[in-house]
Design an enzyme around this catalytic site. Structure first.
Site, PDB file in Angstrom:
ATOM      1  CG  ASN A  79     -21.796  40.881  17.459  1.00  6.60           C
ATOM      2  OD1 ASN A  79     -21.198  39.854  17.789  1.00  6.60           O
ATOM      3  ND2 ASN A  79     -23.099  40.899  17.221  1.00  6.60           N
ATOM      4  CB  CYS A 140     -23.138  32.145  17.372  1.00  5.85           C
ATOM      5  SG  CYS A 140     -21.816  33.379  17.371  1.00  5.85           S
TER       6      CYS A 140
END
Lengths: 332, 288
Positions: A79, A140
């Site tokens: 993702n 992230c």
């Protein structure tokens, strides 16, 4: 192992102590896979979970990355959402009340572009009723500023944790990236700066391309790999980190079954987060929880805590010297 | 709207033509709640490859029998595994998901349905629903413009047989019906006097773009069933994003999510010029 056998027919005690935070069981959702809880409330009672970790929150709303944002890979998915979220104000106003009323402990995952933004977010959430802890996202892989940029450098990680620590009295979790040479070093830096817990791993930086169109499959070029494919990497990271720090570790990475979860507990995690598996089976966390309970009964564990970190790494030689000499004599 | 996890039983599986299959599933709870344009997430195997569920729209719903049907073309590993399952096997479903089509506002005005390839699937159930709501006699002018790359990929007519529906066929290579784009065929029908009050469309993104462009230029209401890679289907993963138009602030960067905000979108709600070419990549499975 015998010291903790279940003496009565009662339920094994699944509660875990995570530094200052006590949870009734070790199963929680991983950030970014469970929305703000509401998305799953139709499938099971959220109160069954140890805690809910919500989608990463930033000071201002973020639109996220262009599409395509996801791609499936063998045993996993990638993702590059880019931390699309409603922003802290709308989270507090629109999303938190539902979770607060549901009664499940809430851990807010926070994300900033700068060290100062992490601090601001923490102080904004500090007084909010219903918050059980903050998870600092320094891992992230899908954003250009912040995120993994902080988490790959022990000194930067420590600076972020210090800023958050100064802004709140809430228990702190620091979520680490596996995309480093030594995850233990980053974990020690976070612990030294005041983090009460470490959670790992975030996704692995990864890539997928298409040979016909000669284009990357994700608009962001790279994305984060998650799902069963990353579990062995995650297990190794959790094992290393739980030996490098004194604080509790939360295991994340490819957990999809009770056995997966127990493996993480065995190598030293005090709790686990379930991520990608929520997409395939929305009730998977309840099944994992029930599986852990079953395991505790079968293994005669009065309390799960005693199982945590009980990995036996000693070397055993089943064919001891005596046995070997016996065989030798048989031959001759 | 309550979401249902249900174990469905395969009632029948039929190879319709080429690589296109029709699958009938017995799932009373989901069939009872399904509306045209909605979809289900279906788990094609128990293992981890493929890992994720696959979205399929309802091509027919038979609530009385507790059954529904899906139409799919084998394009990848997921659909290949699905095509090998036999009647009697069970499959895990989550659904019904998404917003579904809004049924037409008026009771007898002409309607246009535009279907590209397997995009026909959700329109079949919609057309059937419109006909049953309006009653066969007073259904008004209902026209389906249905195209595929080649004649071999068009569904046989017995599957399309709906009372009162006029069908115009098109193929890219001219092997059956009109040669060229469905949108061109549709435009010619309009030039000849067909005046639909609403358009319903499902097909490849390039076709949807042309439908949307026409609808916006001609101020006709259009509902487009759009697709995307969907990991979960309930808005938690935010993977199935499409750039959204924000009329009050055209510069704003905002996304809609196919699973939660869609899959049915109005022509004007998508910022078409911000869609990347990766979004239109055709599956490469035949090579593997």
């Amino acid at each position: 192992m015998e010291q903790n056998t279940v003496t009565t027919n009662g339920c094994p005690d699944l509660s875990v102590q995570l530094g200052p935070l006590r949870l009734k069981n070790p199963v929680m959702s991983a950030s970014g896979t469970f929305g703000y809880g509401e998305e799953y409330a139709g499938f099971f009672d959220l109160r069954r979970l140890g805690a809910v970790v919500v989608k990463g929150i930033s000071l201002l709303p973020r639109a996220g990355n262009p599409a395509p944002r996801i791609v499936e890979t063998p045993g996993g998915m990638m993702n590059a959402i880019g931390l699309e979220n409603v922003g802290v104000e709308r989270f507090v106003r629109l999303k938190l009340p539902f979770l607060r009323e549901s009664g499940v402990p809430v851990i807010a995952n926070i994300f900033g572009n700068t060290v100062e933004e992490y601090g601001e977010l923490a102080s904004r959430l500090d007084g909010e009723p219903g918050m059980s802890a903050l998870e600092i996202n320094v891992s992230c892989p899908n954003v250009k500023k912040g995120g993994m940029v902080f988490g790959t450098d022990p000194a930067m990680t420590a600076a972020v944790v210090r800023a958050v620590r100064a802004a709140t009295t809430l228990p702190l979790v620091t979520k680490l990236t596996p995309n480093v040479t030594s995850i233990s070093e980053v974990a020690r830096a976070a612990e030294g700066a005041g983090s009460d817990m470490i959670s790992c791993i975030n996704t692995l930086a990864a890539m997928a391309v298409d040979v016909f169109s000669r284009r990357p499959r994700l608009a962001n070029l790279i994305g984060g790999l998650s799902g069963p494919a990353v579990k062995p990497v995650a297990l190794r990271c959790v094992y290393e980190v739980s030996r490098a720090v004194k604080c509790p570790v939360i295991g994340i990475g490819g957990i999809a079954s009770p056995t997966d979860a127990l493996e993480f507990l065995l190598v030293g995690a005090s709790a686990v987060q379930v991520g990608t598996a929520n997409f395939i089976n929305p009730a998977v966390m309840v099944e994992i929880l029930e599986g852990i309970e079953r395991f505790a009964r079968v293994e005669g564990l009065a309390e799960l805590q005693s199982f945590i970190g009980s990995l036996d790494t000693s070397c055993l030689f089943p064919f001891s010297e005596d046995a070997c000499s016996f065989i030798q004599s048989e031959i001759s | 709207m309550e979401k249902i996890i249900e174990e469905a039983r395969i009632v029948s599986r039929q190879l319709v033509r080429g690589q296109i299959f029709r699958l009938r599933l017995h799932a009373p709870n989901i069939s009872g709640a399904a509306r045209p344009g909605q979809f289900v997430m279906l788990r094609v195997c128990e293992g981890i490859d493929p890992l994720l569920r696959r979205p399929f729209s309802f091509s027919r719903v038979d609530a009385a029998e507790g059954d529904f049907e899906i139409l799919y073309r084998v394009v990848g590993r997921g659909t290949l595994l699905l095509s090998r399952l036999l009647p009697g096997a069970s499959l895990s479903l989550v659904g019904p998901l998404g917003n579904g089509f809004e049924l037409p506002l008026t009771s007898s005005s002409p309607l246009a349905f535009l279907a590209g390839g397997i995009g026909l699937a959700p329109l079949l159930e919609l057309i059937a629903r419109v006909i049953s709501e309006r009653g066969q006699k007073g259904a008004g002018e209902l026209r389906l413009f249905y195209g595929a790359r080649t004649a071999e990929e068009l569904l046989p007519e017995d599957l399309l047989c709906l009372p009162g529906l006029r069908i115009d066929f098109a193929t890219d290579d001219g092997t059956f019906g009109y040669k060229g784009r469905i949108t061109h065929m549709f435009e010619e029908a309009v030039a000849e006097g067909f005046g639909p009050s609403e358009i319903y469309s499902c097909g490849p993104l390039a076709m949807q773009y042309n439908v949307a462009k026409w609808a916006l230029a001609n101020k006709t209401m259009a509902q487009l069933s759009l697709e995307s890679l969907i990991a979960w289907g309930l808005g938690a993963c935010l993977g199935c994003a499409l750039p959204a138009a924000t009329p009050e602030d055209p510069g704003a960067e905002r996304f809609v999510h196919v699973c939660e905000d869609g899959p049915i979108f109005s022509a004007g709600s998508i910022k078409w010029n911000k869609i990347l070419s990766q979004q239109t990549v055709v599956p490469t499975f035949p090579f593997n």
